[in-house]
Design a protein around this motif. Structure first.
Motif, PDB file in Angstrom:
ATOM      1  N   ILE A   1      14.856  44.549 -38.613  1.00 17.39           N
ATOM      2  CA  ILE A   1      14.357  44.758 -39.975  1.00 17.39           C
ATOM      3  C   ILE A   1      13.871  46.188 -40.152  1.00 17.39           C
ATOM      4  CG2 ILE A   1      12.596  44.073 -41.645  1.00 17.39           C
ATOM      5  CD1 ILE A   1      12.734  41.265 -40.534  1.00 17.39           C
ATOM      6  N   LEU A   2      13.167  46.707 -39.129  1.00 22.25           N
ATOM      7  CA  LEU A   2      12.642  48.068 -39.233  1.00 22.25           C
ATOM      8  C   LEU A   2      13.763  49.094 -39.328  1.00 22.25           C
ATOM      9  CD1 LEU A   2      10.032  49.744 -39.210  1.00 22.25           C
ATOM     10  CD2 LEU A   2      10.263  49.912 -36.727  1.00 22.25           C
ATOM     11  N   LEU A   3      14.863  48.864 -38.605  1.00 21.47           N
ATOM     12  CA  LEU A   3      15.985  49.794 -38.653  1.00 21.47           C
ATOM     13  C   LEU A   3      16.751  49.695 -39.970  1.00 21.47           C
ATOM     14  CD1 LEU A   3      17.410  49.424 -35.025  1.00 21.47           C
ATOM     15  CD2 LEU A   3      15.983  51.257 -35.927  1.00 21.47           C
ATOM     16  N   PHE A   4      16.721  48.523 -40.598  1.00 15.92           N
ATOM     17  CA  PHE A   4      17.453  48.322 -41.843  1.00 15.92           C
ATOM     18  C   PHE A   4      16.673  48.804 -43.061  1.00 15.92           C
ATOM     19  CE2 PHE A   4      18.914  45.559 -45.379  1.00 15.92           C
ATOM     20  CZ  PHE A   4      20.245  45.988 -45.415  1.00 15.92           C
ATOM     21  N   THR A   5      15.346  48.878 -42.933  1.00 15.13           N
ATOM     22  CA  THR A   5      14.505  49.258 -44.074  1.00 15.13           C
ATOM     23  C   THR A   5      14.815  50.649 -44.620  1.00 15.13           C
ATOM     24  OG1 THR A   5      12.749  47.833 -43.230  1.00 15.13           O
ATOM     25  CG2 THR A   5      12.139  49.474 -44.871  1.00 15.13           C
TER      26      THR A   5
ATOM     27  N   VAL B   1       4.037  54.706 -37.457  1.00 13.86           N
ATOM     28  CA  VAL B   1       3.328  54.358 -36.216  1.00 13.86           C
ATOM     29  C   VAL B   1       1.815  54.313 -36.373  1.00 13.86           C
ATOM     30  CG1 VAL B   1       5.156  55.244 -34.765  1.00 13.86           C
ATOM     31  CG2 VAL B   1       3.375  56.802 -35.524  1.00 13.86           C
ATOM     32  N   TRP B   2       1.267  54.953 -37.383  1.00 15.85           N
ATOM     33  CA  TRP B   2      -0.184  55.045 -37.493  1.00 15.85           C
ATOM     34  C   TRP B   2      -0.749  54.406 -38.760  1.00 15.85           C
ATOM     35  CZ3 TRP B   2      -0.271  60.740 -35.517  1.00 15.85           C
ATOM     36  CH2 TRP B   2      -0.327  60.725 -34.115  1.00 15.85           C
ATOM     37  N   PHE B   3       0.034  53.582 -39.422  1.00 14.27           N
ATOM     38  CA  PHE B   3      -0.486  52.914 -40.610  1.00 14.27           C
ATOM     39  C   PHE B   3      -1.459  51.821 -40.171  1.00 14.27           C
ATOM     40  CE2 PHE B   3       0.006  52.528 -45.153  1.00 14.27           C
ATOM     41  CZ  PHE B   3      -0.497  51.266 -45.419  1.00 14.27           C
ATOM     42  N   PRO B   4      -2.661  51.740 -40.791  1.00 13.92           N
ATOM     43  CA  PRO B   4      -3.656  50.749 -40.350  1.00 13.92           C
ATOM     44  C   PRO B   4      -3.225  49.320 -40.673  1.00 13.92           C
ATOM     45  CG  PRO B   4      -4.393  51.842 -42.352  1.00 13.92           C
ATOM     46  CD  PRO B   4      -3.143  52.564 -41.898  1.00 13.92           C
TER      47      PRO B   4
ATOM     48  N   ILE C   1       9.485  36.565 -35.586  1.00 15.03           N
ATOM     49  CA  ILE C   1       9.658  37.964 -35.970  1.00 15.03           C
ATOM     50  C   ILE C   1       8.284  38.582 -36.203  1.00 15.03           C
ATOM     51  CG2 ILE C   1      10.633  39.563 -37.663  1.00 15.03           C
ATOM     52  CD1 ILE C   1      12.789  37.539 -38.251  1.00 15.03           C
ATOM     53  N   THR C   2       8.039  39.693 -35.555  1.00 15.02           N
ATOM     54  CA  THR C   2       6.784  40.426 -35.741  1.00 15.02           C
ATOM     55  C   THR C   2       7.005  41.531 -36.769  1.00 15.02           C
ATOM     56  OG1 THR C   2       6.133  39.977 -33.456  1.00 15.02           O
ATOM     57  CG2 THR C   2       4.987  41.754 -34.607  1.00 15.02           C
ATOM     58  N   ILE C   3       6.232  41.500 -37.836  1.00 15.84           N
ATOM     59  CA  ILE C   3       6.390  42.453 -38.945  1.00 15.84           C
ATOM     60  C   ILE C   3       5.087  43.205 -39.149  1.00 15.84           C
ATOM     61  CG2 ILE C   3       6.835  42.730 -41.411  1.00 15.84           C
ATOM     62  CD1 ILE C   3       8.598  40.301 -41.320  1.00 15.84           C
ATOM     63  N   HIS C   4       5.192  44.513 -39.233  1.00 11.25           N
ATOM     64  CA  HIS C   4       4.042  45.359 -39.581  1.00 11.25           C
ATOM     65  C   HIS C   4       4.376  46.019 -40.916  1.00 11.25           C
ATOM     66  CE1 HIS C   4       0.824  48.233 -39.488  1.00 11.25           C
ATOM     67  NE2 HIS C   4       0.399  47.796 -38.315  1.00 11.25           N
ATOM     68  N   TYR C   5       3.672  45.592 -41.952  1.00 14.24           N
ATOM     69  CA  TYR C   5       3.997  46.053 -43.295  1.00 14.24           C
ATOM     70  C   TYR C   5       3.802  47.558 -43.451  1.00 14.24           C
ATOM     71  CZ  TYR C   5       4.081  41.098 -44.440  1.00 14.24           C
ATOM     72  OH  TYR C   5       4.393  39.770 -44.470  1.00 14.24           O
ATOM     73  N   GLY C   6       2.851  48.122 -42.723  1.00 13.16           N
ATOM     74  CA  GLY C   6       2.668  49.570 -42.777  1.00 13.16           C
ATOM     75  C   GLY C   6       3.855  50.311 -42.209  1.00 13.16           C
ATOM     76  N   ALA C   7       4.391  49.800 -41.088  1.00 10.69           N
ATOM     77  CA  ALA C   7       5.572  50.419 -40.488  1.00 10.69           C
ATOM     78  C   ALA C   7       6.787  50.298 -41.404  1.00 10.69           C
ATOM     79  CB  ALA C   7       5.866  49.777 -39.133  1.00 10.69           C
ATOM     80  N   LEU C   8       6.911  49.149 -42.056  1.00  7.91           N
ATOM     81  CA  LEU C   8       8.026  48.966 -43.003  1.00  7.91           C
ATOM     82  C   LEU C   8       7.895  49.926 -44.181  1.00  7.91           C
ATOM     83  CD1 LEU C   8       8.433  45.072 -43.104  1.00  7.91           C
ATOM     84  CD2 LEU C   8       9.826  46.742 -41.886  1.00  7.91           C
TER      85      LEU C   8
ATOM     86  N   LYS D   1       5.627  56.482 -30.443  1.00  7.60           N
ATOM     87  CA  LYS D   1       4.729  56.958 -31.492  1.00  7.60           C
ATOM     88  C   LYS D   1       4.756  58.484 -31.579  1.00  7.60           C
ATOM     89  CE  LYS D   1       1.436  53.118 -31.389  1.00  7.60           C
ATOM     90  NZ  LYS D   1       0.005  52.750 -31.242  1.00  7.60           N
ATOM     91  N   TYR D   2       4.568  59.114 -30.443  1.00  9.19           N
ATOM     92  CA  TYR D   2       4.536  60.573 -30.437  1.00  9.19           C
ATOM     93  C   TYR D   2       5.922  61.161 -30.699  1.00  9.19           C
ATOM     94  CZ  TYR D   2      -0.059  59.791 -28.430  1.00  9.19           C
ATOM     95  OH  TYR D   2      -1.352  59.375 -28.227  1.00  9.19           O
ATOM     96  N   LEU D   3       6.961  60.407 -30.379  1.00  7.77           N
ATOM     97  CA  LEU D   3       8.315  60.877 -30.631  1.00  7.77           C
ATOM     98  C   LEU D   3       8.588  60.952 -32.133  1.00  7.77           C
ATOM     99  CD1 LEU D   3      10.852  61.721 -29.072  1.00  7.77           C
ATOM    100  CD2 LEU D   3      11.639  59.357 -29.231  1.00  7.77           C
ATOM    101  N   LEU D   4       8.185  59.919 -32.871  1.00  6.80           N
ATOM    102  CA  LEU D   4       8.384  59.930 -34.320  1.00  6.80           C
ATOM    103  C   LEU D   4       7.543  61.016 -34.988  1.00  6.80           C
ATOM    104  CD1 LEU D   4       8.535  56.138 -35.268  1.00  6.80           C
ATOM    105  CD2 LEU D   4      10.356  57.820 -35.488  1.00  6.80           C
ATOM    106  N   VAL D   5       6.317  61.165 -34.521  1.00 10.23           N
ATOM    107  CA  VAL D   5       5.469  62.214 -35.082  1.00 10.23           C
ATOM    108  C   VAL D   5       6.056  63.588 -34.794  1.00 10.23           C
ATOM    109  CG1 VAL D   5       3.191  63.279 -34.966  1.00 10.23           C
ATOM    110  CG2 VAL D   5       3.396  60.799 -34.962  1.00 10.23           C
TER     111      VAL D   5
END
Length: 266
Positions: free
Chosen positions: A1-5, A45-48, A69-76, A138-142
């Motif tokens: 899901i994260l890759l498709f968003t 990676v850093w959304f609360p 499925i584990t979903i983090h709405y901030g990451a999405l 996390k640090y890679l995306l930043v």
């Protein structure tokens, strides 16, 4: 899901880029899209907030397997914004490439462009999976976000037209709403001499909003002593108009203008 968003985010981003561009190629969207991507990547990676788990069971005809499925709405949200701003970023660049090329070479150039994009995609995946496998995601995306931001700043410095178009786009859609008529009279290619009535100190912004081509304006020498005006004039290629009585300097200025027009500029 994260890759498709991000793929979902590209769709509205591309549509808004076309809306803001109107009937011209708006390079001012490129810095906006790049800065948006740079800010969106740390959000992934850093959304609360805590992640949420969603479980569902497939029908018995499909073996009745249970999935969680584990979903983090901030990451999405961050992934969606990254795709959204990438659409704003890529649309004017592709349109600019097609506009600048002659129809005979356009197909070959697009084929080369798509090939380079595919190669860059493969190389990126190899770097992430093999070379940077030891790095924290996390640090890679930043780091990627910071790299995009840095490249944007360098590009705006080396190619002032991007910065000028960004300023025009911002002021044209916030401070004042510009309505353009007769834009078809400005040629997409070839030399042109624009004669305008001097109404205000933002004439250059208003005139540039009518075309995607880079216009080199004439500016009186006295304005070059003003810190901000002189800096922008030098950076964007204004022609310095000397004071009266400086005949040789005036002849040199007209010679540079003729050379610019002979090369197909405005």
């Amino acid at each position: 899901i994260l890759l498709f968003t991000p793929v979902i985010g590209i769709i509205p981003g591309s549509l808004i880029a076309g809306r803001l561009s109107g009937r011209k190629v708006e390079l001012g969207l490129v810095p906006l899209g790049a800065l948006g991507m740079a800010l969106a990547m740390p959000i992934v990676v850093w959304f609360p907030g805590a992640p949420h788990k969603i479980s569902f069971t497939m029908p018995e005809i499909l073996a009745g397997a249970n999935f969680i499925i584990t979903i983090h709405y901030g990451a999405l949200l961050g992934a969606f914004l990254a795709g959204f701003f990438s659409g704003i970023f890529i649309i004017p660049l592709r349109a600019f490439l097609q506009q600048r090329l002659t129809p005979v070479r356009r197909g070959a150039a697009l084929a080369v462009q798509n090939t380079l994009v595919a190669i860059a995609t493969i190389v990126s995946w190899v770097l992430v999976i093999k070379v940077f496998a030891w790095a924290n995601p996390k640090y890679l995306l930043v780091s990627f976000g910071f790299a995009v931001f840095l490249v944007t700043i360098i590009t705006m410095w080396l190619l002032p037209n991007f910065m000028l178009r960004f300023i025009i786009l911002t002021l044209g859609n916030t401070v004042c709403k510009v309505r353009i008529s007769g834009m078809e009279n400005i040629p997409e290619r070839g030399a042109a001499l624009l004669m305008c009535n001097h109404v205000s100190f933002i004439d250059t912004i208003l005139i540039s909003a009518g075309t995607s081509r880079h216009i080199r304006f004439l500016l009186d020498e006295s304005y070059y002593s003003l810190p901000l005006v002189g800096f922008v004039a030098r950076l964007t290629g204004f022609f310095r108009v000397p004071k009266r009585g400086h005949i040789k300097a005036m002849d040199n200025m007209f010679q540079r203008v003729r050379e610019h027009l002979d090369s197909g500029g405005i």
